[in-house]
Design a protein around this motif. Structure first.
Motif, PDB file in Angstrom:
ATOM      1  N   ASP A  73       0.833  -1.192   0.000  1.00 28.02           N
ATOM      2  CA  ASP A  73       0.000   0.000   0.000  1.00 28.02           C
ATOM      3  C   ASP A  73       0.881   1.261   0.000  1.00 28.02           C
ATOM      4  OD1 ASP A  73      -1.753   2.071   0.502  1.00 28.02           O
ATOM      5  OD2 ASP A  73      -2.634   1.195   2.307  1.00 28.02           O
TER       6      ASP A  73
ATOM      7  N   THR B  87      -0.648   4.362  -0.760  1.00 27.92           N
ATOM      8  CA  THR B  87      -1.678   5.386  -0.912  1.00 27.92           C
ATOM      9  C   THR B  87      -1.343   6.628  -0.082  1.00 27.92           C
ATOM     10  OG1 THR B  87      -2.978   4.339   0.838  1.00 27.92           O
ATOM     11  CG2 THR B  87      -3.479   3.703  -1.429  1.00 27.92           C
TER      12      THR B  87
ATOM     13  N   PHE C 280       0.246  -0.494  -5.209  1.00 28.42           N
ATOM     14  CA  PHE C 280      -0.806   0.441  -5.603  1.00 28.42           C
ATOM     15  C   PHE C 280      -0.747   1.728  -4.793  1.00 28.42           C
ATOM     16  CE2 PHE C 280      -2.490  -1.732  -1.966  1.00 28.42           C
ATOM     17  CZ  PHE C 280      -3.392  -0.864  -1.357  1.00 28.42           C
ATOM     18  N   ASN C 281      -1.251   2.788  -5.421  1.00 21.84           N
ATOM     19  CA  ASN C 281      -1.519   4.037  -4.718  1.00 21.84           C
ATOM     20  C   ASN C 281      -2.976   4.406  -4.986  1.00 21.84           C
ATOM     21  OD1 ASN C 281      -1.559   5.186  -7.295  1.00 21.84           O
ATOM     22  ND2 ASN C 281       0.451   6.141  -7.090  1.00 21.84           N
ATOM     23  N   ASP C 282      -3.339   5.651  -4.876  1.00 16.06           N
ATOM     24  CA  ASP C 282      -4.739   6.022  -5.026  1.00 16.06           C
ATOM     25  C   ASP C 282      -5.220   6.025  -6.475  1.00 16.06           C
ATOM     26  OD1 ASP C 282      -5.687   6.911  -2.205  1.00 16.06           O
ATOM     27  OD2 ASP C 282      -3.735   7.843  -2.416  1.00 16.06           O
ATOM     28  N   GLN C 283      -4.296   5.928  -7.413  1.00 14.72           N
ATOM     29  CA  GLN C 283      -4.675   5.930  -8.822  1.00 14.72           C
ATOM     30  C   GLN C 283      -4.149   4.744  -9.608  1.00 14.72           C
ATOM     31  OE1 GLN C 283      -3.311   9.776 -10.245  1.00 14.72           O
ATOM     32  NE2 GLN C 283      -5.272  10.750  -9.752  1.00 14.72           N
TER      33      GLN C 283
ATOM     34  N   HIS D 176      -2.607   0.697  -9.973  1.00 15.94           N
ATOM     35  CA  HIS D 176      -2.453  -0.665  -9.482  1.00 15.94           C
ATOM     36  C   HIS D 176      -1.496  -1.372 -10.439  1.00 15.94           C
ATOM     37  CE1 HIS D 176      -6.153   0.270  -7.284  1.00 15.94           C
ATOM     38  NE2 HIS D 176      -5.932  -0.791  -6.543  1.00 15.94           N
TER      39      HIS D 176
ATOM     40  N   ASN E  77      -8.216   7.893  -2.382  1.00 12.69           N
ATOM     41  CA  ASN E  77      -9.283   6.970  -2.770  1.00 12.69           C
ATOM     42  C   ASN E  77      -9.508   6.008  -1.612  1.00 12.69           C
ATOM     43  OD1 ASN E  77     -11.043   5.163  -3.922  1.00 12.69           O
ATOM     44  ND2 ASN E  77      -9.555   4.313  -5.378  1.00 12.69           N
TER      45      ASN E  77
ATOM     46  N   GLU F  12     -11.557   3.750  -1.122  1.00 12.58           N
ATOM     47  CA  GLU F  12     -11.887   2.375  -1.499  1.00 12.58           C
ATOM     48  C   GLU F  12     -10.716   1.669  -2.167  1.00 12.58           C
ATOM     49  OE1 GLU F  12     -14.550   0.748  -0.617  1.00 12.58           O
ATOM     50  OE2 GLU F  12     -15.296   2.534   0.411  1.00 12.58           O
ATOM     51  N   GLY F  13      -9.582   2.368  -2.263  1.00 16.52           N
ATOM     52  CA  GLY F  13      -8.437   1.777  -2.946  1.00 16.52           C
ATOM     53  C   GLY F  13      -7.926   0.515  -2.291  1.00 16.52           C
TER      54      GLY F  13
ATOM     55  N   ASP G 183     -10.281  -2.365  -3.075  1.00 17.16           N
ATOM     56  CA  ASP G 183     -10.101  -2.775  -4.470  1.00 17.16           C
ATOM     57  C   ASP G 183      -8.840  -3.619  -4.620  1.00 17.16           C
ATOM     58  OD1 ASP G 183     -12.368  -1.350  -5.101  1.00 17.16           O
ATOM     59  OD2 ASP G 183     -11.281   0.407  -5.846  1.00 17.16           O
TER      60      ASP G 183
END
Length: 319
Positions: A106, A108, A147-150, A152, A185, A187-188, A191
């Protein structure tokens, strides 16, 4: 922590604590003894590979010789033992099992925070690199979802050094993109868990590396499902400031923001310090409850200390 100590550690880690470099990720190739990836329980899936299973049959690892029984493969007869004992014996092998390692990392917005040594995201990247190199050294296939907020970025499980280098490449790319203004995000994380649930093969060892600040109901459901078919371990990355507000002699207001909302805190105010700690304890307990229900082992990792110091001490290993 003194300024000199911080500078010394940053030099040892080959980092500035905010950005990632190839050199700091390659460093963990020499520190694979800090983690133990040996299976903690019996295999949960019918796979072939390098781990000894309870089932006995034909395979690469010899287990024992026993008396020949009707139905045994005559090709497995142990002629030396048969000649020595005068009774027909057959060789029994213990089947080998493969257990891929898959890492969720993560990076994010909430991970882009750090007050003493590293950003939580940088520490998460270091931990991902360490686990990846350890898996490669054991001969395991290793894959990752970074992943980050945009973004994957998925790395399919592969063997040896190229697999780790591919993961390091994605860590560098995603963290670099994370340093640009990105809208969080929430919900990231859910997801990402859903993606891991789809790609992690049953029987895999799955590491979830995050601060777990955004564990929604959907994410909890994905973790529960994942733990039924894989061995899941959670690495909770936190920062010292998240555990307690600074203890200062005089009350002083400070402005804090998460990038969207702004608040004013009173440092040195005992009532606010107590309220903050109570909130933090409640949050930690709720996350631990999720792990207990899902039967997921977890470990806390501080972004305020090098992994060498933390894992070497906890696992009783020398640096």
């Amino acid at each position: 922590m003194t300024k000199n100590t911080t500078s010394q550690w940053l030099n040892e880690l080959h980092t500035n604590g905010v950005e990632l470099s190839v050199q700091e990720l390659l460093r963990y190739q020499q520190l694979t003894s800090l983690v133990n990836l040996a299976p903690k329980s019996a295999p949960q899936a019918q796979l072939s590979g390098a781990y000894l299973a309870k089932q006995k049959g034909r395979g690469m690892e010899f287990d024992e010789a026993r008396h020949y029984q009707a139905g045994d493969d005559i090709r497995a007869i142990d002629w030396r033992v048969t000649a020595r004992t005068g009774k027909t014996h057959t060789k029994i092998y213990r089947e080998e099992r493969e257990r891929p390692v898959f890492i969720l990392c993560d990076l994010t917005a909430s991970m882009q925070f750090g007050t003493q040594l590293l950003l939580k995201a940088v520490q998460a990247a270091h931990l991902t690199s360490l686990i990846s190199w350890s898996a490669a050294k054991r001969g395991d296939k290793v894959g990752a979802l970074v992943f980050n907020d945009q973004l994957h970025r998925e790395c399919k499980p592969l063997s040896r050094k190229p697999a780790v280098l591919a993961i390091c490449h994605e860590l560098l790319a995603v963290q670099k993109a994370s340093n640009v203004g990105i809208t969080p995000n929430i919900e990231g994380f859910a997801d990402a868990c859903a993606r891991v649930r789809r790609v992690a093969r049953p029987g895999s060892l799955v590491y979830l590396i995050s601060d777990f600040n955004h564990v929604s109901y959907a994410a909890t459901q994905h973790i529960n499902h994942l733990s039924r078919h894989c061995e899941v371990q959670a690495m909770v990355v936190n920062d010292p400031l998240e555990q307690a507000l600074p203890d200062v002699p005089l009350v002083q207001p400070v402005d804090v923001t998460d990038g969207q909302q702004r608040q004013t805190w009173l440092l040195g105010d005992q009532a606010q310090q107590h309220a903050y700690q109570q909130w933090r304890v409640k949050h930690t307990e709720s996350v631990e409850q999720i792990f207990r229900q899902a039967k997921v082992k977890h470990q806390f990792i501080s972004a305020g200390m090098p992994l060498d110091e933390q894992l070497g001490t906890r696992m009783g290993r020398k640096r």
